[in-house]
Write a protein that holds these residues in place. Structure first.
Motif, PDB file in Angstrom:
ATOM      1  N   UNK A 136       0.825  -1.207   0.000  1.00 32.73           N
ATOM      2  CA  UNK A 136       0.000   0.000   0.000  1.00 32.73           C
ATOM      3  C   UNK A 136       0.861   1.260   0.000  1.00 32.73           C
ATOM      4  N   UNK A 137       1.940   1.224   0.753  1.00 33.16           N
ATOM      5  CA  UNK A 137       2.797   2.400   0.884  1.00 33.16           C
ATOM      6  C   UNK A 137       4.248   2.007   0.600  1.00 33.16           C
ATOM      7  N   UNK A 138       4.688   2.064  -0.642  1.00 30.95           N
ATOM      8  CA  UNK A 138       6.074   1.690  -0.949  1.00 30.95           C
ATOM      9  C   UNK A 138       7.055   2.641  -0.270  1.00 30.95           C
ATOM     10  N   UNK A 139       8.171   2.118   0.111  1.00 34.94           N
ATOM     11  CA  UNK A 139       9.202   2.919   0.766  1.00 34.94           C
ATOM     12  C   UNK A 139      10.175   3.449  -0.273  1.00 34.94           C
ATOM     13  N   UNK A 140      10.359   4.743  -0.289  1.00 35.48           N
ATOM     14  CA  UNK A 140      11.315   5.349  -1.207  1.00 35.48           C
ATOM     15  C   UNK A 140      12.717   5.057  -0.682  1.00 35.48           C
ATOM     16  N   UNK A 141      13.579   4.466  -1.502  1.00 41.39           N
ATOM     17  CA  UNK A 141      14.917   4.100  -1.030  1.00 41.39           C
ATOM     18  C   UNK A 141      15.767   5.323  -0.741  1.00 41.39           C
ATOM     19  N   UNK A 142      16.801   5.135   0.028  1.00 42.66           N
ATOM     20  CA  UNK A 142      17.735   6.215   0.303  1.00 42.66           C
ATOM     21  C   UNK A 142      18.391   6.665  -0.989  1.00 42.66           C
ATOM     22  N   UNK A 143      18.467   7.973  -1.169  1.00 42.58           N
ATOM     23  CA  UNK A 143      19.088   8.509  -2.373  1.00 42.58           C
ATOM     24  C   UNK A 143      20.547   8.880  -2.128  1.00 42.58           C
ATOM     25  N   UNK A 144      21.058   8.521  -0.961  1.00 42.07           N
ATOM     26  CA  UNK A 144      22.447   8.845  -0.653  1.00 42.07           C
ATOM     27  C   UNK A 144      23.341   7.699  -1.128  1.00 42.07           C
ATOM     28  N   UNK A 145      24.330   8.032  -1.915  1.00 38.92           N
ATOM     29  CA  UNK A 145      25.228   7.005  -2.444  1.00 38.92           C
ATOM     30  C   UNK A 145      26.561   7.663  -2.773  1.00 38.92           C
ATOM     31  N   UNK A 146      27.631   6.884  -2.859  1.00 41.01           N
ATOM     32  CA  UNK A 146      28.949   7.479  -3.135  1.00 41.01           C
ATOM     33  C   UNK A 146      29.062   8.008  -4.558  1.00 41.01           C
ATOM     34  N   UNK A 147      29.931   8.979  -4.747  1.00 41.53           N
ATOM     35  CA  UNK A 147      30.211   9.500  -6.077  1.00 41.53           C
ATOM     36  C   UNK A 147      31.292   8.657  -6.740  1.00 41.53           C
ATOM     37  N   UNK A 148      31.282   8.575  -8.056  1.00 43.46           N
ATOM     38  CA  UNK A 148      32.362   7.852  -8.740  1.00 43.46           C
ATOM     39  C   UNK A 148      33.697   8.551  -8.511  1.00 43.46           C
ATOM     40  N   UNK A 149      34.732   7.780  -8.337  1.00 46.09           N
ATOM     41  CA  UNK A 149      36.067   8.331  -8.139  1.00 46.09           C
ATOM     42  C   UNK A 149      36.871   8.128  -9.412  1.00 46.09           C
ATOM     43  N   UNK A 150      36.991   9.215 -10.203  1.00 43.21           N
ATOM     44  CA  UNK A 150      37.666   9.082 -11.491  1.00 43.21           C
ATOM     45  C   UNK A 150      39.104   9.591 -11.456  1.00 43.21           C
ATOM     46  N   UNK A 151      39.496  10.191 -10.328  1.00 38.94           N
ATOM     47  CA  UNK A 151      40.881  10.628 -10.185  1.00 38.94           C
ATOM     48  C   UNK A 151      41.259  11.762 -11.130  1.00 38.94           C
ATOM     49  N   UNK A 152      42.553  11.996 -11.248  1.00 39.93           N
ATOM     50  CA  UNK A 152      43.061  13.027 -12.154  1.00 39.93           C
ATOM     51  C   UNK A 152      43.153  12.439 -13.555  1.00 39.93           C
ATOM     52  N   UNK A 153      42.575  13.136 -14.527  1.00 42.82           N
ATOM     53  CA  UNK A 153      42.540  12.592 -15.884  1.00 42.82           C
ATOM     54  C   UNK A 153      43.027  13.628 -16.891  1.00 42.82           C
ATOM     55  N   UNK A 154      43.599  13.187 -17.991  1.00 42.56           N
ATOM     56  CA  UNK A 154      43.964  14.126 -19.056  1.00 42.56           C
ATOM     57  C   UNK A 154      42.713  14.578 -19.794  1.00 42.56           C
ATOM     58  N   UNK A 155      42.652  15.831 -20.172  1.00 40.72           N
ATOM     59  CA  UNK A 155      41.502  16.353 -20.900  1.00 40.72           C
ATOM     60  C   UNK A 155      41.942  16.640 -22.325  1.00 40.72           C
ATOM     61  N   UNK A 156      41.719  15.668 -23.190  1.00 41.63           N
ATOM     62  CA  UNK A 156      42.083  15.831 -24.596  1.00 41.63           C
ATOM     63  C   UNK A 156      41.217  14.905 -25.447  1.00 41.63           C
ATOM     64  N   UNK A 157      41.254  15.116 -26.736  1.00 40.49           N
ATOM     65  CA  UNK A 157      40.385  14.380 -27.644  1.00 40.49           C
ATOM     66  C   UNK A 157      40.662  12.882 -27.612  1.00 40.49           C
TER      67      UNK A 157
END
Length: 465
Positions: free
Chosen positions: A130-151
């Protein structure tokens, strides 16, 4: 709260009167006249809003109002006592959606605190709980580290980001870190597959919730949402990097593949409420409504005031609470309709048109103005042969539409929020408009033009000196 309820009354007038008188089994919106007896109290907002939501509001100087309070329990229980099945609650709209029929509708309309009952959709789904529970929206962010920005490193994603000078934001270290992005769409299948977004840890798979079927996963349904999400969130070095790969994402299924009805606009409003409560910073909605499965629900051009659709009204409420809501302008530019769709008509929503690779308007991109003379779209971005992940998550494809232009802008706005954390949502959007390529002469085909996010960042930094 009272001002919103008055606006909501206008929405109800636009609903076909025969639809209001219907008695067959269907989904109905039941609106309350007030919030007397609400369990929430204004001086204890932490009981119904997250810390992140309260911090966002504080940054924007926004106070909690009665519109934010939960629905009065006595009103909800009174509705349930008529024998209807409760489906959705909306504190912003101050009402509920129920499955009801015949005598139940008369009972609902007779309740002293109910001021409206109107039909929004046929019954299409059922649930055991009757009343579904909304799950927690808290979750870790992806860790992509330092990356080169180029084509080379960004692969097929380079074309998506370079035209709007978003690569400069990434070079400066702004890739959406610490920013939470909500995505409203029709489903997100396969995004849990490791190679779709490129996340190494399953725990970083975006939090999600299906408002349409009222279950705990949005990782199914239409592939449209997965395609949209991929343009922002994917991190597949040397194949495809999105416009905000370090942001956190919260996914909501609001679009019903079973047919177009006004209930989807209420789904949209409920999703924005949940996103607000969870502390989401920015939302992408590559959705639009003009015509429905039942002609009595259709909009006409004169309705595009931003004050008639529950989705448009909710977008403005979200903006007032410090969020940015970005949406596709629509793909009707070559159709007889030709104009933008709902909720792109909302005054404070950021509506995005589509461009060809040379910067000209794509022939299908919907145009403005709104009936009250406001320029729409707000800005425009690449919308032809936009790189996105394939439905299987095993490769890339080219996709067309304002649905793809919108998330490209959303991702870079998330980077801009990270870059200038003290800026308000209005300051950020004003800076993007002011530095777009036709800011001096905006029109109703490309809006203020193609954004330049490097220039918008400098504009914000200069304004804050």
């Amino acid at each position: 709260m009272k001002s919103f309820f008055l606006v909501l009354a206008v929405v109800m007038v636009t609903v076909n009167l025969t639809a209001q008188d219907r008695t067959e089994t269907g989904m109905y919106f039941v609106g309350f006249s007030d919030k007397t007896g609400s369990a929430g109290i204004l001086d204890n907002p932490g009981a119904y809003l997250s810390e992140k939501a309260l911090l966002r509001r504080a940054r924007h100087g926004v106070t909690v109002t009665e519109t934010d309070l939960p629905l009065p329990g006595s009103y909800v229980n009174g509705v349930k006592a008529t024998g209807v099945k409760l489906w959705l609650r909306s504190k912003w709209m101050n009402g509920v959606v129920v499955a009801a029929a015949g005598p139940q509708l008369d009972q609902l309309r007779s309740l002293a605190y109910v001021d409206t009952v109107y039909y929004v959709a046929p019954v299409q789904y059922d649930r055991l709980a009757e009343e579904p529970t909304i799950p927690s929206l808290d979750h870790p962010a992806p860790n992509i580290g330092t990356i080169p920005v180029n084509e080379n490193f960004y692969g097929y994603g380079w074309r998506n980001i370079e035209a709007m000078k978003g690569d400069s934001l990434h070079v400066w270290g702004f890739r959406g870190d610490g920013v939470t992005v909500g995505v409203l769409d029709g489903g997100f299948p396969n995004v849990g597959y490791k190679y779709f977004l490129g996340y190494e840890d399953e725990a970083t798979i975006p939090a999600n919730y299906d408002i349409v079927q009222q279950d705990s996963t949005a990782l199914d349904g239409s592939t449209h949402g997965a395609t949209v999400l991929s343009t922002m969130a994917t991190f597949r070095p040397f194949l495809f990097v999105g416009t905000a790969p370090a942001a956190r994402y919260v996914l909501f299924t609001t679009e019903n593949s079973e047919g177009e009805h006004r209930l989807e606009e209420i789904n949209y409003a409920v999703a924005l409420e949940i996103a607000d409560s969870a502390g989401v910073d920015i939302v992408n909605s590559s959705l639009g409504y003009t015509t429905f499965g039942e002609k009595g629900m259709n909009y006409v051009y004169e309705d595009l005031t931003g004050k008639k659709s529950p989705a448009s009204i909710a977008a403005s409420l979200a903006f007032e609470r410090g969020m940015i809501v970005v949406t596709s302008a629509g793909n009707s530019g070559s159709d007889p309709w030709k104009f933008i769709s709902v909720p792109a008509d909302a005054e404070n929503i950021f509506a995005i048109g589509a461009l060809n690779s040379d910067g000209s308007r794509a022939y299908f991109s919907s145009i403005g103005p709104t009936p009250d003379g406001r320029i729409k779209p707000d800005v425009s971005a690449l919308g032809v042969e936009v790189t996105a992940m394939t439905a299987s998550g095993r490769g890339v494809t080219g996709a067309n539409g304002t649905s793809l232009a919108s998330p490209l802008v959303t991702g870079l706005l998330a980077c801009l929020i990270q870059a200038v954390p003290g800026a308000t949502n209005r300051e950020i959007l004003d800076a993007v408009r002011a530095t777009a390529d036709q800011a001096a002469a905006p029109d109703n085909e490309r809006g203020y033009g193609q954004p330049n996010f490097a220039a918008a960042y400098r504009y914000l930094m200069q304004a804050r000196k």
